[in-house]
Design a protein around this motif. Structure first.
Motif, PDB file in Angstrom:
ATOM      1  N   TYR A 227       0.707   6.223 -12.136  1.00  0.00           N
ATOM      2  CA  TYR A 227      -0.435   6.568 -12.982  1.00  0.00           C
ATOM      3  C   TYR A 227      -1.581   5.593 -12.729  1.00  0.00           C
ATOM      4  O   TYR A 227      -1.364   4.444 -12.342  1.00  0.00           O
ATOM      5  CB  TYR A 227      -0.036   6.522 -14.464  1.00  0.00           C
ATOM      6  CG  TYR A 227       0.888   7.641 -14.885  1.00  0.00           C
ATOM      7  CD1 TYR A 227       0.398   8.883 -15.237  1.00  0.00           C
ATOM      8  CD2 TYR A 227       2.275   7.450 -14.922  1.00  0.00           C
ATOM      9  CE1 TYR A 227       1.244   9.920 -15.610  1.00  0.00           C
ATOM     10  CE2 TYR A 227       3.138   8.468 -15.291  1.00  0.00           C
ATOM     11  CZ  TYR A 227       2.615   9.705 -15.637  1.00  0.00           C
ATOM     12  OH  TYR A 227       3.462  10.725 -16.003  1.00  0.00           O
ATOM     13  N   TYR A 228      -2.792   6.069 -13.004  1.00  0.00           N
ATOM     14  CA  TYR A 228      -3.949   5.184 -12.822  1.00  0.00           C
ATOM     15  C   TYR A 228      -3.862   3.993 -13.771  1.00  0.00           C
ATOM     16  O   TYR A 228      -4.135   2.860 -13.406  1.00  0.00           O
ATOM     17  CB  TYR A 228      -5.249   5.948 -13.094  1.00  0.00           C
ATOM     18  CG  TYR A 228      -5.470   7.114 -12.176  1.00  0.00           C
ATOM     19  CD1 TYR A 228      -5.458   6.954 -10.783  1.00  0.00           C
ATOM     20  CD2 TYR A 228      -5.690   8.393 -12.680  1.00  0.00           C
ATOM     21  CE1 TYR A 228      -5.653   8.033  -9.938  1.00  0.00           C
ATOM     22  CE2 TYR A 228      -5.890   9.484 -11.844  1.00  0.00           C
ATOM     23  CZ  TYR A 228      -5.865   9.300 -10.474  1.00  0.00           C
ATOM     24  OH  TYR A 228      -6.056  10.362  -9.633  1.00  0.00           O
ATOM     25  N   ASP A 229      -3.485   4.279 -15.016  1.00  0.00           N
ATOM     26  CA  ASP A 229      -3.370   3.236 -16.025  1.00  0.00           C
ATOM     27  C   ASP A 229      -2.554   3.781 -17.191  1.00  0.00           C
ATOM     28  O   ASP A 229      -2.069   4.923 -17.148  1.00  0.00           O
ATOM     29  CB  ASP A 229      -4.751   2.762 -16.517  1.00  0.00           C
ATOM     30  CG  ASP A 229      -5.658   3.919 -16.932  1.00  0.00           C
ATOM     31  OD1 ASP A 229      -5.134   4.935 -17.437  1.00  0.00           O
ATOM     32  OD2 ASP A 229      -6.882   3.808 -16.757  1.00  0.00           O
ATOM     33  N   HIS A 232      -3.802   7.051 -18.811  1.00  0.00           N
ATOM     34  CA  HIS A 232      -3.479   8.229 -18.008  1.00  0.00           C
ATOM     35  C   HIS A 232      -2.033   8.657 -18.273  1.00  0.00           C
ATOM     36  O   HIS A 232      -1.742   9.855 -18.443  1.00  0.00           O
ATOM     37  CB  HIS A 232      -3.681   7.903 -16.519  1.00  0.00           C
ATOM     38  CG  HIS A 232      -3.392   9.046 -15.606  1.00  0.00           C
ATOM     39  ND1 HIS A 232      -2.960   8.860 -14.310  1.00  0.00           N
ATOM     40  CD2 HIS A 232      -3.436  10.387 -15.783  1.00  0.00           C
ATOM     41  CE1 HIS A 232      -2.763  10.029 -13.733  1.00  0.00           C
ATOM     42  NE2 HIS A 232      -3.048  10.974 -14.600  1.00  0.00           N
TER      43      HIS A 232
END
Length: 263
Positions: A227-229, A232
């Motif tokens: 995941y991006y962060d 997300h």
């Protein structure tokens, strides 16, 4: 209230050699009376044939297509199951329809035109533990595969292998690597798994999160599952599971509905 998952009750069963080309997993669940215990069904990227035996001895055979989102249900009554999870790319050969025609559906096995559908009456007239032996000796003689289907299955297998790594490529890069167009890759995935490569990757990633949820900080899970962060991860989790991650861990889940099985 704690929700059970079917995998908590399943016992893996060795897959006979003759069935390995078509099955990714074979499991058995004994006849259990779980009362009003609710179940959480996580998204699933696999088409599954279920041989169900009720406490009364009544048997049924049905197919559950790939599930794009989680579902929450209560059992209809005491029952045991044998589950045959199909290899990606073999649904048409075994069931006579593409995986996309079964996505988010549960249908009677007897309604399907493929080899397994023609065996539905036999499979529901013998004990579930004998059904595997029956298929072991019968199914290989009734399955055929065209050169195109075989080629697509190879591409699909390689694509899935790439998408389930820690460094999964983008869909355009994956298509280039496999020497197919993005459109062709999407079609192969839809036919073989019942969903797009992007949604397949989302479900694979979610299941990795669920395997470690509660023992690993969300930020670490986000970083290690692609995941991006964390935000997300939270947004995707809510979309696929119907609740945010923290609520899921606390057991604050949607009210279960009565499970309706095809007859």
């Amino acid at each position: 209230m704690r929700y059970l998952t079917s995998t908590e009750l399943e016992t893996p069963v060795p897959t006979p050699e003759s069935l390995r080309p078509w099955l990714t997993e074979l499991t058995s669940t004994p006849v259990l009376d779980v009362g009003d215990q609710p179940f959480a069904h996580t998204p699933e990227a696999t088409t599954t044939v279920v041989l169900r035996t009720e406490k009364s001895g009544r048997r049924a055979a049905y197919v559950i297509g790939a599930q794009t989102k989680a579902a929450y249900s209560q059992a209809q009554g005491p029952a045991g199951c044998v589950r045959l999870r199909l290899e990606p790319g073999v649904t048409r050969q075994l069931l006579g329809v593409s995986a996309s025609e079964l996505t988010d559906r549960a249908v009677s096995l007897a309604e399907l035109p493929g080899p397994l559908g023609t065996f539905a009456t036999d499979l529901t007239s013998i004990p579930a533990d004998e059904a595997i032996s029956y298929l072991e000796h019968t199914l290989p003689h009734h399955v055929s595969e065209t050169d195109t289907e075989r080629a697509h299955r190879i591409v699909l297998r390689e694509a899935i292998s790439s998408l389930t790594t820690d460094t999964a490529p983008s869909i355009p890069d994956l298509a280039t690597r496999l020497a197919v167009s993005e459109r062709q890759l999407r079609n192969i995935f839809q036919t073989g798994t019942g969903m797009s490569p992007k949604h397949f990757a989302r479900i694979t990633r979610l299941r990795q999160v669920l395997a470690y949820a509660g023992n690993t900080p969300w930020s670490h899970l986000a970083a290690h599952t692609g995941y991006y962060d964390q935000s997300h991860l939270t947004a995707d989790f809510r979309t696929l599971m119907g609740v945010p991650p923290a609520a899921y861990l606390r057991g604050k889940l949607p009210a279960p509905t009565r499970c309706q099985l095809p007859r």
